[in-house]
Design a protein around this motif. Structure first.
Motif, mmCIF file in Angstrom:
data_model
loop_
_atom_site.group_PDB
_atom_site.id
_atom_site.type_symbol
_atom_site.label_atom_id
_atom_site.label_comp_id
_atom_site.label_asym_id
_atom_site.label_seq_id
_atom_site.Cartn_x
_atom_site.Cartn_y
_atom_site.Cartn_z
ATOM 1 N N TRP A 259 0.870 -1.177 0.000
ATOM 2 C CA TRP A 259 0.000 0.000 0.000
ATOM 3 C C TRP A 259 0.902 1.220 0.000
ATOM 4 N N VAL A 260 0.475 2.290 -0.641
ATOM 5 C CA VAL A 260 1.329 3.470 -0.803
ATOM 6 C C VAL A 260 1.789 4.047 0.547
ATOM 7 N N THR A 261 0.982 3.900 1.580
ATOM 8 C CA THR A 261 1.417 4.397 2.895
ATOM 9 C C THR A 261 2.670 3.655 3.360
ATOM 10 N N GLY A 262 2.745 2.376 3.015
ATOM 11 C CA GLY A 262 3.892 1.560 3.407
ATOM 12 C C GLY A 262 5.161 1.854 2.622
ATOM 13 N N VAL A 333 -4.416 7.581 8.747
ATOM 14 C CA VAL A 333 -4.746 7.768 7.329
ATOM 15 C C VAL A 333 -5.598 6.619 6.816
ATOM 16 N N GLY A 334 -6.316 6.857 5.742
ATOM 17 C CA GLY A 334 -6.952 5.775 4.999
ATOM 18 C C GLY A 334 -8.463 5.814 5.000
ATOM 19 N N GLU A 335 -9.046 6.288 6.072
ATOM 20 C CA GLU A 335 -10.500 6.396 6.169
ATOM 21 C C GLU A 335 -10.796 7.508 7.158
ATOM 22 N N PRO A 336 -12.088 7.866 7.253
ATOM 23 C CA PRO A 336 -12.420 8.916 8.217
ATOM 24 C C PRO A 336 -12.013 8.504 9.631
ATOM 25 N N LEU A 337 -11.399 9.442 10.334
ATOM 26 C CA LEU A 337 -10.995 9.189 11.715
ATOM 27 C C LEU A 337 -12.121 9.659 12.632
ATOM 28 N N HIS A 354 -3.359 12.775 14.891
ATOM 29 C CA HIS A 354 -3.366 13.711 13.771
ATOM 30 C C HIS A 354 -3.818 13.001 12.507
ATOM 31 N N ASP A 355 -4.963 13.389 12.005
ATOM 32 C CA ASP A 355 -5.463 12.795 10.775
ATOM 33 C C ASP A 355 -4.696 13.373 9.585
ATOM 34 N N THR A 356 -4.518 12.537 8.558
ATOM 35 C CA THR A 356 -3.883 12.999 7.311
ATOM 36 C C THR A 356 -4.712 12.467 6.152
ATOM 37 N N TRP A 357 -4.891 13.269 5.147
ATOM 38 C CA TRP A 357 -5.657 12.832 3.968
ATOM 39 C C TRP A 357 -4.768 12.845 2.726
ATOM 40 N N TRP A 358 -4.795 11.785 1.994
ATOM 41 C CA TRP A 358 -4.118 11.719 0.709
ATOM 42 C C TRP A 358 -4.546 10.424 0.033
ATOM 43 N N MET A 359 -3.995 10.141 -1.138
ATOM 44 C CA MET A 359 -4.409 8.970 -1.910
ATOM 45 C C MET A 359 -3.196 8.346 -2.589
ATOM 46 N N THR A 360 -3.354 7.130 -3.067
ATOM 47 C CA THR A 360 -2.306 6.470 -3.844
ATOM 48 C C THR A 360 -1.840 7.406 -4.960
ATOM 49 N N GLU A 361 -2.793 8.046 -5.611
ATOM 50 C CA GLU A 361 -2.496 8.909 -6.753
ATOM 51 C C GLU A 361 -1.729 10.169 -6.359
ATOM 52 N N THR A 362 -1.932 10.636 -5.131
ATOM 53 C CA THR A 362 -1.290 11.894 -4.732
ATOM 54 C C THR A 362 0.126 11.663 -4.215
ATOM 55 N N SER A 379 -12.447 16.509 11.361
ATOM 56 C CA SER A 379 -11.881 17.175 10.185
ATOM 57 C C SER A 379 -10.542 16.550 9.829
ATOM 58 N N MET A 380 -10.245 16.512 8.543
ATOM 59 C CA MET A 380 -8.971 15.937 8.072
ATOM 60 C C MET A 380 -7.830 16.933 8.219
ATOM 61 N N GLY A 381 -8.172 18.199 8.499
ATOM 62 C CA GLY A 381 -7.125 19.194 8.710
ATOM 63 C C GLY A 381 -7.047 20.185 7.568
ATOM 64 N N GLY A 439 -12.383 12.363 -6.201
ATOM 65 C CA GLY A 439 -13.434 11.341 -6.078
ATOM 66 C C GLY A 439 -14.038 11.324 -4.688
ATOM 67 N N ASP A 440 -13.488 12.120 -3.764
ATOM 68 C CA ASP A 440 -14.066 12.268 -2.426
ATOM 69 C C ASP A 440 -14.949 13.514 -2.415
ATOM 70 N N SER A 441 -16.031 13.461 -1.650
ATOM 71 C CA SER A 441 -16.783 14.692 -1.421
ATOM 72 C C SER A 441 -16.435 15.207 -0.032
ATOM 73 N N TRP A 451 -13.498 18.778 5.699
ATOM 74 C CA TRP A 451 -14.324 17.765 6.357
ATOM 75 C C TRP A 451 -14.775 16.750 5.315
ATOM 76 N N PHE A 452 -14.345 15.509 5.477
ATOM 77 C CA PHE A 452 -14.661 14.421 4.550
ATOM 78 C C PHE A 452 -16.131 14.035 4.664
ATOM 79 N N GLN A 453 -16.769 13.812 3.520
ATOM 80 C CA GLN A 453 -18.177 13.411 3.540
ATOM 81 C C GLN A 453 -18.413 12.014 2.978
ATOM 82 N N GLY A 454 -17.631 11.599 2.005
ATOM 83 C CA GLY A 454 -17.838 10.261 1.454
ATOM 84 C C GLY A 454 -17.172 10.133 0.091
ATOM 85 N N ARG A 455 -17.260 8.958 -0.498
ATOM 86 C CA ARG A 455 -16.763 8.751 -1.854
ATOM 87 C C ARG A 455 -17.883 9.119 -2.820
ATOM 88 N N LEU A 456 -17.512 9.678 -3.953
ATOM 89 C CA LEU A 456 -18.526 10.008 -4.953
ATOM 90 C C LEU A 456 -18.720 8.874 -5.952
HETATM 91 C C1 WTA Z 1 -9.898 7.648 1.808
HETATM 92 C C2 WTA Z 1 -3.798 6.025 0.257
HETATM 93 C C3 WTA Z 1 -11.137 10.131 5.185
HETATM 94 C C4 WTA Z 1 -10.449 8.593 0.756
HETATM 95 C C5 WTA Z 1 -3.346 6.817 1.501
HETATM 96 C C6 WTA Z 1 -9.389 8.537 -0.322
HETATM 97 C C7 WTA Z 1 -9.623 9.112 3.793
HETATM 98 C C8 WTA Z 1 -8.982 7.093 -0.274
HETATM 99 C C9 WTA Z 1 -8.544 9.658 4.523
HETATM 100 C C10 WTA Z 1 -7.591 6.845 -0.771
HETATM 101 C C11 WTA Z 1 -8.852 10.462 5.657
HETATM 102 C C12 WTA Z 1 -7.762 8.487 2.876
HETATM 103 N N1 WTA Z 1 -10.170 10.675 5.943
HETATM 104 N N2 WTA Z 1 -10.904 9.360 4.125
HETATM 105 N N3 WTA Z 1 -7.903 10.994 6.420
HETATM 106 N N4 WTA Z 1 -7.399 9.232 3.934
HETATM 107 N N5 WTA Z 1 -9.099 8.382 2.794
HETATM 108 O O1 WTA Z 1 -5.373 5.434 -2.205
HETATM 109 O O2 WTA Z 1 -11.685 8.119 0.270
HETATM 110 O O3 WTA Z 1 -5.819 3.507 -0.632
HETATM 111 O O4 WTA Z 1 -9.865 8.901 -1.604
HETATM 112 O O5 WTA Z 1 -5.088 5.713 0.308
HETATM 113 O O6 WTA Z 1 -9.072 6.737 1.109
HETATM 114 O O7 WTA Z 1 -7.295 5.480 -0.641
HETATM 115 P P1 WTA Z 1 -5.826 4.965 -0.881
#
Ligand code: WTA
Length: 572
Positions: A259-262, A333-337, A354-362, A379-381, A439-441, A451-456
């Motif tokens: 997984w990209v976090t790893g 990271v990974g889902e709503p905290l 501390h929550d962090t938001w990002w994605m494989t693509e970012t 809130s994700m920050g 792709g997140d709302s 503030w994360f709401q869900g996947r679109l």
């Molecule tokens: C979700 C790689 C809520 C979100 C790190 C995102 C989160 C998807 C958060 C990416 C967070 C990730 N709060 N949702 N802090 N961080 N997500 O690529 O829907 O496996 O688009 O994660 O995980 O998943 P990926």
């Protein structure tokens, strides 16, 4: 106590004022911390490992602290440098060239990391796979990437359909007992015993390929997210600002390198900062994880809500049996905290999460909570310096605060994916005007907190793992009893979502517990355990659009007892 805002703890932090740092920030400043800024010679493996191995004050420091039920090992920067020189020599000897894809399908172990850096040192592109993958998942990824070399074990090799993979020329086997495997097999231990500890690293361009991580979307097979060496700039910067690395930190990122976090935060961020990195093998249990934190005096811990929720369920008594006083802060990271988890940590651990938001693509963190920042549970920050985040509508127009829409990032941050492997159309589809659309709302409040709401889309997030419904549906209909399948994520208090499948049966099959279990096992052993539906429901028909697309949204509304919305495209 007001739980809607949690103030920072006192202490020295690498960043004391996010707004001040953001003001006039330029990535150029960060680049100066890298040796390539002066030498012009680039390779992320050099920056992460060899640079410290060449430093007399650093070379004997433990880089990798491996801890598994049956094995404990400390590897210094100098040792990791030499071991990865050896693996690089093996790859070179067997013809691996710059740009080739070399995949890793093996347990998380010191050998994994030696191989990983060896791949980078020859200028090849690493493709780490989850150990839990079964044949279909392995096949899809090796086929699409056209990997020429695979590093694996005899046990996992059974899940690699070698005959069907014409590009795969060589397989490095770790822990094979003898050399009887044949011409295309390379015995890792035998080669390591004779390989030289010296290697002339392949200098690359910052835009050259470094990594491919496969991830899921809502349609089609998993896509290969392509990252380049330049990503190290942001791995390093976020390590400094968000993880707040200090020289003597002992850091543990619990994520698997599949997984990209790893990789971004289990490999690059800590080692670019030259800190001791704890790698834990074996299975999860609250007891064994607490023990790891205690035994190694971990100071910073990066994990996921799904694990944290299990700690909460394990109760307050358990945690009292361990000494976690070294811990400075926890990241997620990974889902709503869930705010409850933050409250729990404040009460029981006396720590902020501390929550962090990002994605494989970012490729790296984009929206974060820094140690010096007020956090707002739920809130994700806020965006890191050098990154512009916004909520946009479907045309790419920015929306005002407190309005829900697409969470989007202005393109051009250092660790952004550079391609979807062999799929330019897919890559383009992420962008509207200058915005990368996640792709997140979400919405942004007046103070710039997101503030994360869900996947679109229909992507499922189960225990932090991203699962594409299409992949699971495709596997389901390979089962002889299954005619059609529609797969959704169903909310679950512990796992975030679970996978639920709706199926129709072929003529001659009757519903029974045995059949449903057989179907579940079929996905589990054919694709992977985390993709196997926890619930399967048999239907007379699966709702589809007139053009034949499965209406997962409708399935979900039925499941949750919600209004079904617009069904005008529903097939009669
Ligand atoms: C979700 C790689 C809520 C979100 C790190 C995102 C989160 C998807 C958060 C990416 C967070 C990730 N709060 N949702 N802090 N961080 N997500 O690529 O829907 O496996 O688009 O994660 O995980 O998943 P990926």
């Amino acid at each position: 106590m007001d739980m809607t805002k949690v103030q920072p703890r006192s202490g020295e932090h690498n960043v004391e004022d996010l707004d001040a740092l953001r003001e006039g920030f330029d990535w150029e400043e960060i680049k100066k911390d890298f040796s390539w800024y002066k030498t012009g010679k680039v390779n992320a493996a050099y920056e992460a490992i060899d640079r410290h191995a060449e430093n007399p004050n650093k070379k004997d420091q433990v880089a990798l602290l491996y801890s598994a039920p049956d094995r404990e090992e400390s590897v210094t920067f100098e040792q990791l440098s030499k071991q990865s020189n050896k693996t690089a020599n093996i790859f070179k000897k067997y013809g691996v060239q710059k740009g080739d894809r070399v995949f890793l399908f093996m347990p998380r172990s010191p050998e994994f990391y030696a191989n990983f850096f060896g791949i980078l040192k020859v200028g090849a592109i690493a493709g780490p796979l989850f150990e839990a993958f079964m044949e279909q998942a392995v096949r899809d990824r090796l086929e699409d990437s056209e990997a020429t070399m695979l590093i694996t074990t005899p046990e996992l090799l059974k899940r690699v359909p070698v005959e069907d993979l014409p590009h795969l020329k060589q397989i490095v086997l770790i822990g094979a007992n003898d050399g009887t495997e044949g011409d295309n097999y390379i015995n890792f231990e035998e080669e390591m015993a004779v390989a030289s500890e010296n290697f002339d690293i392949e200098w690359v361009d910052r835009e050259d390929g470094m990594l491919i991580h496969y991830t899921s979307g809502s349609t089609g097979k998993p896509k290969g997210v392509y990252h380049v060496h330049n990503a190290m700039i942001q791995h390093y910067a976020t390590g400094k600002w968000v993880i707040d690395f200090k020289d003597d930190d002992i850091y543990w990122c619990t994520a698997d390198p599949g997984w990209v976090t790893g990789t971004s935060y289990g490999i690059f961020a800590p080692w670019l900062h030259g800190v001791t990195n704890v790698i834990r093998g074996g299975r999860f249990s609250p007891e064994s994880w607490y023990e790891t934190l205690d035994k190694h005096n971990v100071t910073i811990w990066y994990t996921a809500p799904t694990a944290l929720r299990k700690f909460v369920s394990a109760g307050d008594e358990l945690v009292k049996q361990y000494d976690l006083s070294s811990l400075r802060h926890v990241m997620s990271v990974g889902e709503p905290l869930n705010p409850e988890v933050i409250t729990w940590a404040l009460r029981v651990l006396d720590l902020r999460i501390h929550d962090t938001w990002w994605m494989t693509e970012t490729g790296a963190m984009l929206i974060v909570n820094l140690p010096s920042m007020e956090i707002r549970p739920g809130s994700m920050g806020r965006p890191i310096p050098g990154v512009e985040a916004a909520i946009v509508d479907n045309e790419g127009n920015e929306l005002p605060p407190n309005q829900m829409g697409n969470l989007a990032i202005k393109k051009g941050w250092p660790s952004m994916m550079r391609a979807i492997w062999k799929n330019p159309g897919k890559y383009e589809s992420y962008f509207i005007k200058d915005w990368y659309v996640s792709g997140d709302s979400a919405y942004m409040d007046e103070d710039g907190y997101f503030w994360f709401q869900g996947r679109l889309d229909d992507v499922i997030n189960t225990s932090g793992e991203r699962v594409g419904p299409f992949e699971v549906e495709s596997k389901l209909i390979e089962h002889k009893a299954v005619a059609e399948a529609g797969v959704i994520g169903k909310p679950d208090p512990e796992r975030g979502e679970i996978i639920k499948a709706f199926i129709t049966l072929n003529p001659g099959y009757e519903s029974s517990d045995e059949l449903l279990e057989d179907i579940r096992q079929f996905v589990k052993t054919g694709l992977s355990a985390h993709a196997a539906p926890r619930e399967i429901e048999i239907k007379d028909s699966i709702p589809k659009t007139r053009s034949g697309k499965i209406m997962r949204r409708l399935l979900k509304s039925w499941e949750l007892g919600l209004p079904t919305g617009d069904t005008s495209t529903l097939e009669e």
